[in-house]
Write a protein that holds these residues in place. Sequence first.
Motif, PDB file in Angstrom:
ATOM      1  N   ILE A  30       0.993  -1.162   0.147  1.00  0.00           N
ATOM      2  CA  ILE A  30      -0.189   0.191   0.135  1.00  0.00           C
ATOM      3  C   ILE A  30       0.886   1.112  -0.018  1.00  0.00           C
ATOM      4  CG2 ILE A  30      -1.932   1.241   1.257  1.00  0.00           C
ATOM      5  CD1 ILE A  30      -2.627  -1.224   2.712  1.00  0.00           C
ATOM      6  N   GLN A  31       0.774   2.028  -1.014  1.00  0.00           N
ATOM      7  CA  GLN A  31       1.564   3.369  -0.966  1.00  0.00           C
ATOM      8  C   GLN A  31       0.794   4.438  -0.084  1.00  0.00           C
ATOM      9  OE1 GLN A  31       1.613   5.381  -4.880  1.00  0.00           O
ATOM     10  NE2 GLN A  31       3.577   6.105  -4.619  1.00  0.00           N
ATOM     11  N   VAL A  32       1.079   4.535   0.886  1.00  0.00           N
ATOM     12  CA  VAL A  32       0.014   5.403   1.799  1.00  0.00           C
ATOM     13  C   VAL A  32       0.177   6.911   1.444  1.00  0.00           C
ATOM     14  CG1 VAL A  32       0.007   4.043   3.701  1.00  0.00           C
ATOM     15  CG2 VAL A  32       1.970   5.366   3.511  1.00  0.00           C
ATOM     16  N   THR A  33       1.465   7.362   0.878  1.00  0.00           N
ATOM     17  CA  THR A  33       1.396   8.654   0.330  1.00  0.00           C
ATOM     18  C   THR A  33       2.540   8.682  -0.837  1.00  0.00           C
ATOM     19  OG1 THR A  33       1.909  10.839   1.027  1.00  0.00           O
ATOM     20  CG2 THR A  33       3.213   9.316   2.047  1.00  0.00           C
ATOM     21  N   ASP A  34       2.346   9.634  -1.664  1.00  0.00           N
ATOM     22  CA  ASP A  34       3.559   9.683  -2.571  1.00  0.00           C
ATOM     23  C   ASP A  34       4.683  11.127  -2.355  1.00  0.00           C
ATOM     24  OD1 ASP A  34       1.930  11.499  -3.756  1.00  0.00           O
ATOM     25  OD2 ASP A  34       1.396  10.499  -5.656  1.00  0.00           O
ATOM     26  N   ARG A  58      -7.179   7.938   5.519  1.00  0.00           N
ATOM     27  CA  ARG A  58      -7.231   7.033   6.550  1.00  0.00           C
ATOM     28  C   ARG A  58      -8.220   5.964   6.657  1.00  0.00           C
ATOM     29  NH1 ARG A  58      -4.493   8.409  12.082  1.00  0.00           N
ATOM     30  NH2 ARG A  58      -5.602   6.935  13.614  1.00  0.00           N
ATOM     31  N   GLU A  59      -9.607   6.400   6.438  1.00  0.00           N
ATOM     32  CA  GLU A  59     -10.779   5.179   6.467  1.00  0.00           C
ATOM     33  C   GLU A  59     -10.465   4.339   5.460  1.00  0.00           C
ATOM     34  OE1 GLU A  59     -12.577   4.668   8.917  1.00  0.00           O
ATOM     35  OE2 GLU A  59     -11.677   6.436   9.833  1.00  0.00           O
ATOM     36  N   ASP A  60     -10.066   4.939   4.190  1.00  0.00           N
ATOM     37  CA  ASP A  60     -10.015   3.806   3.070  1.00  0.00           C
ATOM     38  C   ASP A  60      -8.898   2.853   3.305  1.00  0.00           C
ATOM     39  OD1 ASP A  60     -11.778   5.023   1.561  1.00  0.00           O
ATOM     40  OD2 ASP A  60     -10.529   6.142   0.254  1.00  0.00           O
ATOM     41  N   PRO A  83       7.044   7.289   4.154  1.00  0.00           N
ATOM     42  CA  PRO A  83       6.013   6.668   5.142  1.00  0.00           C
ATOM     43  C   PRO A  83       6.024   7.630   6.304  1.00  0.00           C
ATOM     44  CG  PRO A  83       6.842   4.786   4.042  1.00  0.00           C
ATOM     45  CD  PRO A  83       7.736   6.009   3.613  1.00  0.00           C
ATOM     46  N   LEU A  84       7.157   8.059   6.688  1.00  0.00           N
ATOM     47  CA  LEU A  84       7.468   8.697   8.262  1.00  0.00           C
ATOM     48  C   LEU A  84       6.656  10.098   8.110  1.00  0.00           C
ATOM     49  CD1 LEU A  84      10.437   7.307   9.929  1.00  0.00           C
ATOM     50  CD2 LEU A  84       8.136   6.318   9.777  1.00  0.00           C
ATOM     51  N   LEU A  85       6.469  10.484   6.930  1.00  0.00           N
ATOM     52  CA  LEU A  85       5.711  11.967   6.822  1.00  0.00           C
ATOM     53  C   LEU A  85       4.452  11.935   7.598  1.00  0.00           C
ATOM     54  CD1 LEU A  85       7.000  13.290   3.173  1.00  0.00           C
ATOM     55  CD2 LEU A  85       7.641  14.087   5.801  1.00  0.00           C
ATOM     56  N   VAL A  86       3.680  10.663   7.532  1.00  0.00           N
ATOM     57  CA  VAL A  86       2.306  10.552   7.968  1.00  0.00           C
ATOM     58  C   VAL A  86       2.478   9.451   8.948  1.00  0.00           C
ATOM     59  CG1 VAL A  86       1.135  10.938   5.760  1.00  0.00           C
ATOM     60  CG2 VAL A  86       1.937   8.587   6.085  1.00  0.00           C
ATOM     61  N   LEU A  87       3.396   9.681  10.058  1.00  0.00           N
ATOM     62  CA  LEU A  87       3.882   8.851  10.972  1.00  0.00           C
ATOM     63  C   LEU A  87       2.645   8.476  11.950  1.00  0.00           C
ATOM     64  CD1 LEU A  87       6.241   7.194  12.611  1.00  0.00           C
ATOM     65  CD2 LEU A  87       6.477   9.390  14.065  1.00  0.00           C
ATOM     66  N   ASP A  88       1.749   9.232  12.394  1.00  0.00           N
ATOM     67  CA  ASP A  88       0.606   8.809  13.423  1.00  0.00           C
ATOM     68  C   ASP A  88      -0.241   7.953  12.423  1.00  0.00           C
ATOM     69  OD1 ASP A  88       1.938   9.985  15.421  1.00  0.00           O
ATOM     70  OD2 ASP A  88       0.622  11.930  15.041  1.00  0.00           O
ATOM     71  N   ASP A  89      -0.616   8.236  11.340  1.00  0.00           N
ATOM     72  CA  ASP A  89      -1.433   7.348  10.584  1.00  0.00           C
ATOM     73  C   ASP A  89      -0.773   5.970  10.506  1.00  0.00           C
ATOM     74  OD1 ASP A  89      -3.471   9.320  10.233  1.00  0.00           O
ATOM     75  OD2 ASP A  89      -2.542   9.919   8.309  1.00  0.00           O
ATOM     76  N   CYS A  91       1.520   4.449  11.974  1.00  0.00           N
ATOM     77  CA  CYS A  91       1.337   3.634  13.107  1.00  0.00           C
ATOM     78  C   CYS A  91      -0.111   2.979  13.409  1.00  0.00           C
ATOM     79  CB  CYS A  91       1.761   4.284  14.449  1.00  0.00           C
ATOM     80  SG  CYS A  91       3.502   4.523  14.475  1.00  0.00           S
ATOM     81  N   ALA A  92      -1.054   3.912  13.234  1.00  0.00           N
ATOM     82  CA  ALA A  92      -2.498   3.421  13.238  1.00  0.00           C
ATOM     83  C   ALA A  92      -2.726   2.106  12.230  1.00  0.00           C
ATOM     84  CB  ALA A  92      -3.542   4.526  13.131  1.00  0.00           C
ATOM     85  N   TYR A  93      -2.155   2.134  11.073  1.00  0.00           N
ATOM     86  CA  TYR A  93      -2.347   1.403  10.025  1.00  0.00           C
ATOM     87  C   TYR A  93      -1.661   0.128  10.533  1.00  0.00           C
ATOM     88  CZ  TYR A  93      -3.392   5.299   6.987  1.00  0.00           C
ATOM     89  OH  TYR A  93      -3.733   6.732   6.663  1.00  0.00           O
ATOM     90  N   MET A  94      -0.679   0.049  10.842  1.00  0.00           N
ATOM     91  CA  MET A  94       0.186  -0.976  11.313  1.00  0.00           C
ATOM     92  C   MET A  94      -0.509  -1.733  12.704  1.00  0.00           C
ATOM     93  SD  MET A  94       4.205  -0.319  10.729  1.00  0.00           S
ATOM     94  CE  MET A  94       4.561   1.112  11.668  1.00  0.00           C
ATOM     95  N   ASP A  95      -1.095  -0.979  13.563  1.00  0.00           N
ATOM     96  CA  ASP A  95      -2.039  -1.649  14.745  1.00  0.00           C
ATOM     97  C   ASP A  95      -3.159  -2.410  14.010  1.00  0.00           C
ATOM     98  OD1 ASP A  95      -0.299  -0.870  16.621  1.00  0.00           O
ATOM     99  OD2 ASP A  95      -1.344   1.221  16.902  1.00  0.00           O
ATOM    100  N   ARG A  96      -3.851  -1.762  13.065  1.00  0.00           N
ATOM    101  CA  ARG A  96      -4.936  -2.470  12.306  1.00  0.00           C
ATOM    102  C   ARG A  96      -4.606  -3.536  11.637  1.00  0.00           C
ATOM    103  NH1 ARG A  96     -10.120   0.230  12.197  1.00  0.00           N
ATOM    104  NH2 ARG A  96     -11.212  -0.480  10.726  1.00  0.00           N
ATOM    105  N   ALA A  97      -3.374  -3.541  11.012  1.00  0.00           N
ATOM    106  CA  ALA A  97      -3.033  -4.709  10.247  1.00  0.00           C
ATOM    107  C   ALA A  97      -2.865  -6.185  11.509  1.00  0.00           C
ATOM    108  CB  ALA A  97      -1.679  -4.493   9.743  1.00  0.00           C
ATOM    109  N   GLY A  98      -1.917  -5.557  12.470  1.00  0.00           N
ATOM    110  CA  GLY A  98      -1.917  -6.580  13.720  1.00  0.00           C
ATOM    111  C   GLY A  98      -3.289  -7.191  14.203  1.00  0.00           C
ATOM    112  N   GLU A  99      -4.213  -6.202  14.309  1.00  0.00           N
ATOM    113  CA  GLU A  99      -5.576  -6.632  14.647  1.00  0.00           C
ATOM    114  C   GLU A  99      -6.145  -7.472  13.658  1.00  0.00           C
ATOM    115  OE1 GLU A  99      -6.189  -2.321  16.737  1.00  0.00           O
ATOM    116  OE2 GLU A  99      -7.344  -2.879  15.278  1.00  0.00           O
ATOM    117  N   ASN A 100      -5.898  -7.611  12.483  1.00  0.00           N
ATOM    118  CA  ASN A 100      -6.414  -8.353  11.257  1.00  0.00           C
ATOM    119  C   ASN A 100      -5.629  -9.706  11.355  1.00  0.00           C
ATOM    120  OD1 ASN A 100      -8.769  -7.555   9.789  1.00  0.00           O
ATOM    121  ND2 ASN A 100      -7.592  -5.836  10.306  1.00  0.00           N
ATOM    122  N   GLY A 101      -4.635  -9.862  12.235  1.00  0.00           N
ATOM    123  CA  GLY A 101      -3.864 -11.229  12.148  1.00  0.00           C
ATOM    124  C   GLY A 101      -2.779 -11.088  11.235  1.00  0.00           C
ATOM    125  N   ILE A 102      -2.404 -10.098  10.626  1.00  0.00           N
ATOM    126  CA  ILE A 102      -1.475 -10.133   9.430  1.00  0.00           C
ATOM    127  C   ILE A 102      -0.044 -10.056  10.047  1.00  0.00           C
ATOM    128  CG2 ILE A 102      -0.657  -8.888   7.543  1.00  0.00           C
ATOM    129  CD1 ILE A 102      -3.372  -7.791   7.118  1.00  0.00           C
TER     130      ILE A 102
END
Length: 428
Positions: A30-34, A58-60, A83-89, A91-102
């Motif tokens: 996922i390219q979170v930002t360019d 973020r919702e997408d 990616p670190l230009l959107v650091l807080d987002d 970290c939230a994405y990585m948490d969500r991936a973990g919650e999804n068992g990835i």
Amino acid sequence: MMNVLPAAAERLKRKWRQKLIRSLPGQVVIQVTDKCNAACPQCGMRISSDFTRKSLAREDVFKIIDAAGDRGVKAISFTGGEPLLVLDDLCAYMDRAGENGIPFIRTGTNGFLFRGSPKPGFRDRIGKLARQVAATPVRNFWISLDSCDSKIHERMRGFKGIVEGIEKALPIFHDEGLYPSANLGINRNLGGDLTRNLDPRDYSDPKDYEQALYKAYSKGFSKFYKKVIELGFTIANACYPMSVDPDQEDLEAVYAATCSENIVRFSQKEKKMIFKALKDTIPSFREKIRIFTPLASLDALIREYGGKTASSFPCQGGLNYHFIDSQTGNTFPCGYRGGENFGKYWHLNGKTRDLQPDCRLCDWECFRDPSELAGPVLDLFSSPLGLVKKTARDPLGVKTWARDLLYYRACGYFNGRSAPDYRRMSRV
Ligand code: SF4
Ligand code: SF4
């Protein structure tokens, strides 16, 4: 009738292979930002490139991650831009991936935050960053390094003093239980003056140029691995050149990291010699640093650029590997096949049904390396006779593949959350 039967058998075999590939663990990049703040001459997203930058909503991203979890995807990469230009987002994405068992979650940085290491407060600032990233379930965190020569790397990135900063930052990350990997994007500057001054026009015989190239890149890779070990890295990976030739009509890059600048543009013969240099250099360093690059993959690329295409395994891009770009938020088979837009990831089901597992159009290691490693297993179940023939033709190839797997095991499958076991690595 004589011709119909083999054709039907071939169709059945391909269908079965498609099915098998889809049952393997999937991957999404996922390219979170360019958006990017670096000046890299080898990349279309450098700060000076004039285009309208976009970050995914973020919702997408959450919807994509949830859909990936539902599809049984096991590996997810959050890439940029930076990616670190959107650091807080992020970290939230990585948490969500973990919650999804990835389990295999990756992201990384161009290192811009490691500037200013002599200034007071650097340790605290980087400690805070390391704690924030390490608190997520990220498994691999990469830091880019383009050259064994610090000055050249810093000039390419446009960040003065970051190599010193990386060296100081690594133990801070290690203390937080995160072992970053050095990420080399193969380019003409990787070996410093050794590789960047090579010019085919200086050689009357093309064979002499190829030999000089092989020698220079062998030394260059060697210097690179020594450098990253000295800096304190415990994992290294190499990204194969991401150039798309303007006359390569079957590719339409959607990932703007691709470009056609001379610094990453190599002829087929040059690629063959560079991959050979890398393949011959890696074994000397495999016990000193965890090197992700599989020799089986390099072998396949060397054969491919030597004209033996069919001996490499086709890429799984589009079948169970996908790329999502930040401009549209849409899904593509990979960063290179921009002509095949599958729309939103959460509506993907069924859209890739007719794709064939036979693409070898580029060398994108994110997709080619795992495809190559999975290839023999797929062959075993879809074409055992073909595998036997392949093994008979190239017994060394199978041995290389098996040794890669043993090495991967000794490296704890490159778990960036644990320290390397050098004793185990040296035994392979
Ligand atoms: S290679 Fe990475 S850091 Fe460099 S310009 Fe491209 S996205 Fe930015
Ligand atoms: S080889 Fe893989 S990554 Fe490259 S163009 Fe084909 S599907 Fe995409």
